[in-house]
Design a protein around this motif. Structure first.
Motif, PDB file in Angstrom:
ATOM      1  N   PHE A  88     -16.574  22.161  10.476  1.00  0.00           N
ATOM      2  CA  PHE A  88     -17.473  23.138  10.692  1.00  0.00           C
ATOM      3  C   PHE A  88     -18.247  23.284  11.606  1.00  0.00           C
ATOM      4  O   PHE A  88     -18.765  24.290  12.565  1.00  0.00           O
ATOM      5  CB  PHE A  88     -18.401  23.127   9.197  1.00  0.00           C
ATOM      6  CG  PHE A  88     -17.061  23.449   7.815  1.00  0.00           C
ATOM      7  CD1 PHE A  88     -15.522  24.039   8.202  1.00  0.00           C
ATOM      8  CD2 PHE A  88     -16.858  22.984   6.062  1.00  0.00           C
ATOM      9  CE1 PHE A  88     -14.508  24.073   7.717  1.00  0.00           C
ATOM     10  CE2 PHE A  88     -15.966  22.924   5.740  1.00  0.00           C
ATOM     11  CZ  PHE A  88     -15.334  23.568   5.603  1.00  0.00           C
ATOM     12  N   ILE A  89     -18.569  21.883  10.968  1.00  0.00           N
ATOM     13  CA  ILE A  89     -20.779  22.017  12.209  1.00  0.00           C
ATOM     14  C   ILE A  89     -19.913  22.135  13.722  1.00  0.00           C
ATOM     15  O   ILE A  89     -20.323  22.910  14.380  1.00  0.00           O
ATOM     16  CB  ILE A  89     -21.437  20.763  11.958  1.00  0.00           C
ATOM     17  CG1 ILE A  89     -22.206  20.774  10.798  1.00  0.00           C
ATOM     18  CG2 ILE A  89     -22.264  20.264  12.653  1.00  0.00           C
ATOM     19  CD1 ILE A  89     -21.841  19.047  10.061  1.00  0.00           C
ATOM     20  N   PHE A  90     -18.467  21.611  14.070  1.00  0.00           N
ATOM     21  CA  PHE A  90     -18.434  21.318  15.355  1.00  0.00           C
ATOM     22  C   PHE A  90     -18.003  23.213  15.708  1.00  0.00           C
ATOM     23  O   PHE A  90     -18.250  23.332  17.027  1.00  0.00           O
ATOM     24  CB  PHE A  90     -17.449  20.789  16.244  1.00  0.00           C
ATOM     25  CG  PHE A  90     -17.958  19.144  15.753  1.00  0.00           C
ATOM     26  CD1 PHE A  90     -18.415  19.156  15.173  1.00  0.00           C
ATOM     27  CD2 PHE A  90     -16.920  17.868  16.373  1.00  0.00           C
ATOM     28  CE1 PHE A  90     -18.957  17.398  15.854  1.00  0.00           C
ATOM     29  CE2 PHE A  90     -17.567  16.691  16.583  1.00  0.00           C
ATOM     30  CZ  PHE A  90     -18.460  16.912  16.051  1.00  0.00           C
ATOM     31  N   GLU A  91     -17.509  23.560  14.710  1.00  0.00           N
ATOM     32  CA  GLU A  91     -17.337  25.080  15.267  1.00  0.00           C
ATOM     33  C   GLU A  91     -17.827  26.054  15.474  1.00  0.00           C
ATOM     34  O   GLU A  91     -18.008  27.166  16.548  1.00  0.00           O
ATOM     35  CB  GLU A  91     -16.275  25.749  13.942  1.00  0.00           C
ATOM     36  CG  GLU A  91     -15.846  26.998  14.204  1.00  0.00           C
ATOM     37  CD  GLU A  91     -14.832  27.065  13.469  1.00  0.00           C
ATOM     38  OE1 GLU A  91     -14.405  28.400  13.443  1.00  0.00           O
ATOM     39  OE2 GLU A  91     -14.358  26.395  12.247  1.00  0.00           O
ATOM     40  N   ASN A  92     -19.523  25.020  15.034  1.00  0.00           N
ATOM     41  CA  ASN A  92     -20.927  26.569  15.215  1.00  0.00           C
ATOM     42  C   ASN A  92     -21.009  26.481  16.836  1.00  0.00           C
ATOM     43  O   ASN A  92     -21.772  26.980  17.491  1.00  0.00           O
ATOM     44  CB  ASN A  92     -22.104  26.039  14.264  1.00  0.00           C
ATOM     45  CG  ASN A  92     -21.789  26.607  13.394  1.00  0.00           C
ATOM     46  OD1 ASN A  92     -22.721  28.042  12.959  1.00  0.00           O
ATOM     47  ND2 ASN A  92     -20.938  26.412  12.453  1.00  0.00           N
ATOM     48  N   PHE A  93     -20.116  24.769  17.534  1.00  0.00           N
ATOM     49  CA  PHE A  93     -20.787  24.817  18.605  1.00  0.00           C
ATOM     50  C   PHE A  93     -19.727  25.268  19.683  1.00  0.00           C
ATOM     51  O   PHE A  93     -20.020  24.612  20.666  1.00  0.00           O
ATOM     52  CB  PHE A  93     -21.576  23.562  19.015  1.00  0.00           C
ATOM     53  CG  PHE A  93     -22.431  23.463  18.551  1.00  0.00           C
ATOM     54  CD1 PHE A  93     -23.825  23.258  19.036  1.00  0.00           C
ATOM     55  CD2 PHE A  93     -22.588  23.062  16.843  1.00  0.00           C
ATOM     56  CE1 PHE A  93     -25.309  23.338  18.837  1.00  0.00           C
ATOM     57  CE2 PHE A  93     -23.912  22.010  16.383  1.00  0.00           C
ATOM     58  CZ  PHE A  93     -25.502  22.359  17.172  1.00  0.00           C
ATOM     59  N   LEU A 144     -24.916  17.950  19.855  1.00  0.00           N
ATOM     60  CA  LEU A 144     -25.492  17.904  19.218  1.00  0.00           C
ATOM     61  C   LEU A 144     -24.810  15.894  19.372  1.00  0.00           C
ATOM     62  O   LEU A 144     -24.210  15.162  20.223  1.00  0.00           O
ATOM     63  CB  LEU A 144     -25.105  17.851  17.955  1.00  0.00           C
ATOM     64  CG  LEU A 144     -23.413  17.838  17.604  1.00  0.00           C
ATOM     65  CD1 LEU A 144     -23.445  18.491  16.092  1.00  0.00           C
ATOM     66  CD2 LEU A 144     -22.924  18.946  18.216  1.00  0.00           C
ATOM     67  N   ILE A 145     -25.447  15.515  18.171  1.00  0.00           N
ATOM     68  CA  ILE A 145     -24.943  13.868  18.476  1.00  0.00           C
ATOM     69  C   ILE A 145     -24.495  13.110  16.680  1.00  0.00           C
ATOM     70  O   ILE A 145     -25.031  14.174  15.985  1.00  0.00           O
ATOM     71  CB  ILE A 145     -26.433  13.293  18.153  1.00  0.00           C
ATOM     72  CG1 ILE A 145     -26.793  12.889  19.470  1.00  0.00           C
ATOM     73  CG2 ILE A 145     -26.756  11.718  17.904  1.00  0.00           C
ATOM     74  CD1 ILE A 145     -29.039  12.443  19.745  1.00  0.00           C
ATOM     75  N   TYR A 146     -23.251  12.761  16.775  1.00  0.00           N
ATOM     76  CA  TYR A 146     -22.694  11.674  15.914  1.00  0.00           C
ATOM     77  C   TYR A 146     -23.100  10.562  15.949  1.00  0.00           C
ATOM     78  O   TYR A 146     -22.725   9.918  16.721  1.00  0.00           O
ATOM     79  CB  TYR A 146     -21.335  12.937  15.946  1.00  0.00           C
ATOM     80  CG  TYR A 146     -20.796  11.744  15.112  1.00  0.00           C
ATOM     81  CD1 TYR A 146     -20.787  12.527  13.576  1.00  0.00           C
ATOM     82  CD2 TYR A 146     -19.873  10.620  14.953  1.00  0.00           C
ATOM     83  CE1 TYR A 146     -19.789  11.591  12.480  1.00  0.00           C
ATOM     84  CE2 TYR A 146     -19.103  10.359  13.640  1.00  0.00           C
ATOM     85  CZ  TYR A 146     -19.183  10.535  12.380  1.00  0.00           C
ATOM     86  OH  TYR A 146     -18.517   9.948  11.535  1.00  0.00           O
TER      87      TYR A 146
END
Length: 353
Positions: A88-93, A144-146
């Protein structure tokens, strides 16, 4: 028309084998059976309402998580497994053409999602974690950072003091940072969840698959600001966490002794594994997560893997590009002493020094 870049993403099926007939030491799942009373209690949860109705807002579960994490319920978002939250988070980027910075090697789905959402992946060697603090080099034009902590596949834990320094530095540059704490409960280190109040850029991922051991129900939660929760909710499916999963999670969080006993048993098994490996003079790695490694000669690793599978024991063995440090190893999930004793009994039948 489908997106052409998706055709180049190679995936392996997880459904080619009926794993229920094996001792499952290959997937970092809970393998120690729940007590009969727990299963009986869970069966009693099933009702017409659970089966027939869409789930309502999980207020009670959020309240229990809030108490567990000692943080306001406003920071908590229930998701269908922490891996879904990453998606979900990656989809935002998606399509941003910005970089995703991560330690490497790490959780395998990071590579997959980076390709799906066309994020340029920048990999920092796990042994060079301090590189995240080099502002000029690592904090320009990043998406972003993971960071998984403890990391997977190494099972290595990064000190919370170091993690907070990285969070603070990324916060100063307004860069979102994801801290994936799937295995944190197997360590003595406190979660970063309390830091979301201080750092608005922080997203902490939690799963109930590991320390509770309900991977089959696909449920976890995110601790983050309202802004990030809104972004996550904007791309997810409606009713994506099942009614039954919510009720089972409530049950376990209301019965903390079950979780505590399991973590204690894993801790004792770690000591047992250490003794068994040393007795056999094996090169091994006892991780900060729920799995361990045995390193073998290249000529014997695959042979032993196949033998164990024939004996109905599944282990993880094949590490390829990016995982050279784990070449010629077998990875096993920690189970009960009885289960691990059985593993070593079969291992001894094929292992030759």
């Amino acid at each position: 028309m489908h997106k052409k870049h998706l055709q180049n993403i190679s995936r392996t099926s997880q459904y080619k084998l009926d794993r229920s007939t094996f001792l499952r030491l290959d997937a970092n799942e809970r393998v120690i059976p729940f007590k009969k009373k727990v299963i009986k209690d869970l069966k009693n949860i099933v009702s017409n309402n659970i089966l027939q109705s869409y789930p309502s807002e999980p207020k009670n579960l959020i309240k229990k998580i809030s108490k567990r994490e000692k943080i306001s319920k406003n920071y908590i978002n229930i998701v269908p497994g922490s891996d879904s939250a990453i998606k979900f988070i990656f989809e935002n980027f998606s399509g941003s053409k910005l970089k995703l910075v991560t330690i490497y090697p790490t959780y395998g789905m990071i590579d997959v999602y980076a390709k799906v959402y066309q994020l340029k992946l920048e990999k920092i060697n796990e042994n060079k974690i301090e590189s995240f603090l080099l502002v000029d080099k690592n904090y320009k034009r990043k998406a972003l950072i993971y960071i998984a902590n403890p990391n997977q596949p190494s099972g290595r834990l990064i000190d919370k003091y170091v993690i907070e320094k990285i969070i603070k530095k990324s916060n100063s540059k307004n860069i979102p940072i994801i801290i994936d704490e799937a295995y944190i409960d197997f360590t003595n280190q406190k979660s970063c969840s309390n830091l979301v109040k201080k750092y608005k850029n922080l997203i902490v991922l939690k799963t109930l698959s590991k320390s509770i051991g309900i991977a089959g129900l696909r449920i976890g939660y995110v601790i983050c600001s309202k802004k990030f929760s809104t972004a996550i909710n904007s791309v997810r499916s409606i009713f994506d966490v099942t009614h039954f999963s919510i009720k089972v999670a409530e049950y376990f969080l209301s019965n903390k002794r079950i979780i505590e006993n399991y973590l204690k048993e894993i801790k004792n098994t770690k000591k047992f594994v250490k003794a068994e490996c040393e007795k056999r003079k094996l090169k091994y790695l006892n991780t900060q997560a729920n799995f361990f490694y045995i390193f073998l000669k290249s000529s014997s690793a695959n042979r032993i893997y196949k033998f164990l599978r024939h004996k109905k024991i599944l282990v993880k063995s094949k590490y390829t590009k990016g995982f050279k440090v784990l070449n010629n190893s077998l990875r096993m999930t920690y189970g009960s002493k009885k289960q691990i004793s059985y593993f070593f009994k079969q291992f001894d039948k094929i292992y030759s020094r």
